[in-house]
Design a protein around this motif. Structure first.
Motif, PDB file in Angstrom:
ATOM      1  N   GLY A   1      -2.132  18.310  -7.418  1.00 29.33           N
ATOM      2  CA  GLY A   1      -2.630  16.852  -7.655  1.00 29.33           C
ATOM      3  C   GLY A   1      -2.131  16.743  -8.056  1.00 29.33           C
ATOM      4  N   GLY A   2      -1.260  16.196  -7.450  1.00 28.49           N
ATOM      5  CA  GLY A   2       0.032  14.108  -6.777  1.00 28.49           C
ATOM      6  C   GLY A   2      -0.435  14.399  -5.625  1.00 28.49           C
ATOM      7  N   TYR A   3      -0.790  15.354  -5.002  1.00 30.23           N
ATOM      8  CA  TYR A   3      -1.053  15.273  -2.893  1.00 30.23           C
ATOM      9  C   TYR A   3      -2.906  14.830  -2.756  1.00 30.23           C
ATOM     10  CZ  TYR A   3       3.575  17.822  -3.916  1.00 30.23           C
ATOM     11  OH  TYR A   3       4.654  17.433  -3.300  1.00 30.23           O
ATOM     12  N   ASP A   4      -2.915  13.982  -1.442  1.00 31.49           N
ATOM     13  CA  ASP A   4      -4.022  13.554  -0.896  1.00 31.49           C
ATOM     14  C   ASP A   4      -4.142  14.544   0.035  1.00 31.49           C
ATOM     15  OD1 ASP A   4      -4.239  10.720  -1.899  1.00 31.49           O
ATOM     16  OD2 ASP A   4      -1.989  10.261  -0.664  1.00 31.49           O
ATOM     17  N   GLY A   5      -3.381  15.409   0.831  1.00 35.39           N
ATOM     18  CA  GLY A   5      -3.663  16.657   1.253  1.00 35.39           C
ATOM     19  C   GLY A   5      -3.051  17.557   1.505  1.00 35.39           C
ATOM     20  N   VAL A   6      -3.346  18.796   1.199  1.00 33.33           N
ATOM     21  CA  VAL A   6      -2.822  19.831   1.764  1.00 33.33           C
ATOM     22  C   VAL A   6      -2.453  20.954   3.058  1.00 33.33           C
ATOM     23  CG1 VAL A   6      -1.795  21.981  -0.132  1.00 33.33           C
ATOM     24  CG2 VAL A   6      -2.861  20.565  -0.740  1.00 33.33           C
ATOM     25  N   VAL A   7      -1.053  21.086   3.480  1.00 35.62           N
ATOM     26  CA  VAL A   7      -1.566  21.923   4.833  1.00 35.62           C
ATOM     27  C   VAL A   7      -0.743  22.805   3.933  1.00 35.62           C
ATOM     28  CG1 VAL A   7      -0.545  22.486   6.385  1.00 35.62           C
ATOM     29  CG2 VAL A   7      -1.247  20.024   5.548  1.00 35.62           C
TER      30      VAL A   7
ATOM     31  N   MET B   1       0.722  -1.181   0.131  1.00 39.07           N
ATOM     32  CA  MET B   1      -0.543   0.416  -0.299  1.00 39.07           C
ATOM     33  C   MET B   1       0.693   1.765   0.007  1.00 39.07           C
ATOM     34  SD  MET B   1      -3.377   0.431   2.115  1.00 39.07           S
ATOM     35  CE  MET B   1      -3.566   2.366   3.254  1.00 39.07           C
ATOM     36  N   THR B   2       0.834   2.181  -0.724  1.00 36.06           N
ATOM     37  CA  THR B   2       1.541   3.606  -0.759  1.00 36.06           C
ATOM     38  C   THR B   2       1.063   4.897   0.153  1.00 36.06           C
ATOM     39  OG1 THR B   2       1.613   3.405  -3.512  1.00 36.06           O
ATOM     40  CG2 THR B   2       2.251   5.421  -2.719  1.00 36.06           C
ATOM     41  N   PRO B   3       1.636   4.976   0.916  1.00 30.64           N
ATOM     42  CA  PRO B   3       1.782   5.830   1.754  1.00 30.64           C
ATOM     43  C   PRO B   3       0.696   7.237   0.952  1.00 30.64           C
ATOM     44  CG  PRO B   3       4.124   5.242   1.712  1.00 30.64           C
ATOM     45  CD  PRO B   3       3.358   5.145   0.533  1.00 30.64           C
ATOM     46  N   LYS B   4      -0.231   8.090   1.436  1.00 34.63           N
ATOM     47  CA  LYS B   4      -0.749   9.054   1.426  1.00 34.63           C
ATOM     48  C   LYS B   4       0.151  10.441   1.318  1.00 34.63           C
ATOM     49  CE  LYS B   4      -5.643   8.377   2.533  1.00 34.63           C
ATOM     50  NZ  LYS B   4      -6.517   8.905   2.722  1.00 34.63           N
ATOM     51  N   ARG B   5       0.129  11.217  -0.188  1.00 38.11           N
ATOM     52  CA  ARG B   5       0.886  11.931  -0.408  1.00 38.11           C
ATOM     53  C   ARG B   5       0.176  13.524   0.947  1.00 38.11           C
ATOM     54  NH1 ARG B   5       3.015  13.344  -5.399  1.00 38.11           N
ATOM     55  NH2 ARG B   5       4.844  14.038  -4.212  1.00 38.11           N
ATOM     56  N   VAL B   6       1.360  14.285   1.258  1.00 35.43           N
ATOM     57  CA  VAL B   6       0.821  15.452   1.662  1.00 35.43           C
ATOM     58  C   VAL B   6       2.224  17.069   1.475  1.00 35.43           C
ATOM     59  CG1 VAL B   6       0.677  16.581   3.971  1.00 35.43           C
ATOM     60  CG2 VAL B   6       0.202  14.399   3.595  1.00 35.43           C
ATOM     61  N   LEU B   7       1.274  17.312   0.787  1.00 29.31           N
ATOM     62  CA  LEU B   7       1.932  18.854   0.352  1.00 29.31           C
ATOM     63  C   LEU B   7       2.470  19.587   1.920  1.00 29.31           C
ATOM     64  CD1 LEU B   7       3.994  20.565  -1.409  1.00 29.31           C
ATOM     65  CD2 LEU B   7       1.732  21.324  -2.507  1.00 29.31           C
ATOM     66  N   VAL B   8       3.302  20.592   2.472  1.00 29.46           N
ATOM     67  CA  VAL B   8       3.127  21.129   3.526  1.00 29.46           C
ATOM     68  C   VAL B   8       3.445  22.707   3.088  1.00 29.46           C
ATOM     69  CG1 VAL B   8       4.002  21.483   5.547  1.00 29.46           C
ATOM     70  CG2 VAL B   8       3.570  19.570   5.213  1.00 29.46           C
ATOM     71  N   ALA B   9       3.114  23.353   2.196  1.00 31.48           N
ATOM     72  CA  ALA B   9       3.937  24.640   1.061  1.00 31.48           C
ATOM     73  C   ALA B   9       3.173  25.803   2.832  1.00 31.48           C
ATOM     74  CB  ALA B   9       2.901  24.861   0.289  1.00 31.48           C
TER      75      ALA B   9
ATOM     76  N   GLU C   1      -9.039  25.688  -7.850  1.00 30.13           N
ATOM     77  CA  GLU C   1      -9.343  24.643  -8.509  1.00 30.13           C
ATOM     78  C   GLU C   1      -9.079  23.483  -7.789  1.00 30.13           C
ATOM     79  OE1 GLU C   1     -12.787  23.025  -9.894  1.00 30.13           O
ATOM     80  OE2 GLU C   1     -12.314  25.063  -9.659  1.00 30.13           O
ATOM     81  N   GLN C   2      -7.537  23.179  -7.814  1.00 35.72           N
ATOM     82  CA  GLN C   2      -7.603  21.221  -7.303  1.00 35.72           C
ATOM     83  C   GLN C   2      -7.242  21.225  -5.417  1.00 35.72           C
ATOM     84  OE1 GLN C   2      -3.408  21.109  -9.012  1.00 35.72           O
ATOM     85  NE2 GLN C   2      -4.210  20.630 -11.058  1.00 35.72           N
ATOM     86  N   LEU C   3      -7.199  22.940  -4.685  1.00 36.09           N
ATOM     87  CA  LEU C   3      -7.517  22.349  -3.961  1.00 36.09           C
ATOM     88  C   LEU C   3      -8.985  22.236  -2.938  1.00 36.09           C
ATOM     89  CD1 LEU C   3      -4.688  25.960  -2.716  1.00 36.09           C
ATOM     90  CD2 LEU C   3      -4.789  22.994  -2.364  1.00 36.09           C
TER      91      LEU C   3
END
Length: 167
Positions: free
Chosen positions: A47-53, A1-9, A76-78
């Motif tokens: 687009g490639g992230y499952d969640g964004v902070v 199982m692939t871990p979820k990807r999260v962006l912290v910007a 739009e993607q957010l």
């Protein structure tokens, strides 16, 4: 199982917000997430992230311009993924003592993006701050580092738990 990807910007002029973003990223990695921590100005596609902070420093009651532009550029993607917002800014202990509501501009962004939560963390004014006003405040005893790593990590763990629940 692939871990979820999260962006912290983060949008920050002097680094206090970057330090908070780094702490969030470390906590999410500890929870097993694939996490990228990047300056908001470099984010062109979420687009490639499952969640964004997304976080921004507060200056004179306004959220950092790079954070605002990042939110606008990726709006739009957010809207189609979980989003959390944070601010850094009070250069006192008030952020530790009570929940500080988002400034008006951040509250509008929360609504537009459907953000799940916003939290304000303390900021930092130290002798290393490059801003002339910041250095003057430090010389007059008004500076300090008011970021609380334990509070930042606890919030990041809540984000991780929410992302896990979304499965």
């Amino acid at each position: 199982m692939t871990p979820k990807r999260v962006l912290v910007a983060y949008g920050s002029k002097h680094g206090a917000t970057a330090g908070i973003a780094d702490e969030i990223g470390r906590a999410l990695r500890d929870d097993g997430f694939d996490t990228d921590v990047r300056p908001a100005g470099t984010v062109t596609d979420v687009g490639g992230y499952d969640g964004v902070v997304l976080g921004g420093a507060l200056y004179a009651g306004r959220w950092n311009g790079e954070a605002r532009r990042c939110a606008r550029r990726n709006a739009e993607q957010l809207r189609h993924r979980p989003v959390w917002l944070f601010s850094s800014g009070p250069v006192d202990r008030s952020a530790e003592q009570r929940d500080i509501p988002p400034v008006r501009g951040v509250a509008r962004r929360m609504k537009r993006l459907g953000a799940r939560e916003h939290v304000t963390f303390g900021g930092a004014l130290t002798a290393d701050s490059p801003d002339l006003v910041a250095r003057a405040l430090v010389r007059h005893g008004k500076g300090g580092d008011f970021r609380d790593p334990a509070r930042v990590r606890a919030w990041a763990h809540r984000i991780g738990a929410a992302l896990e629940e979304a499965d």
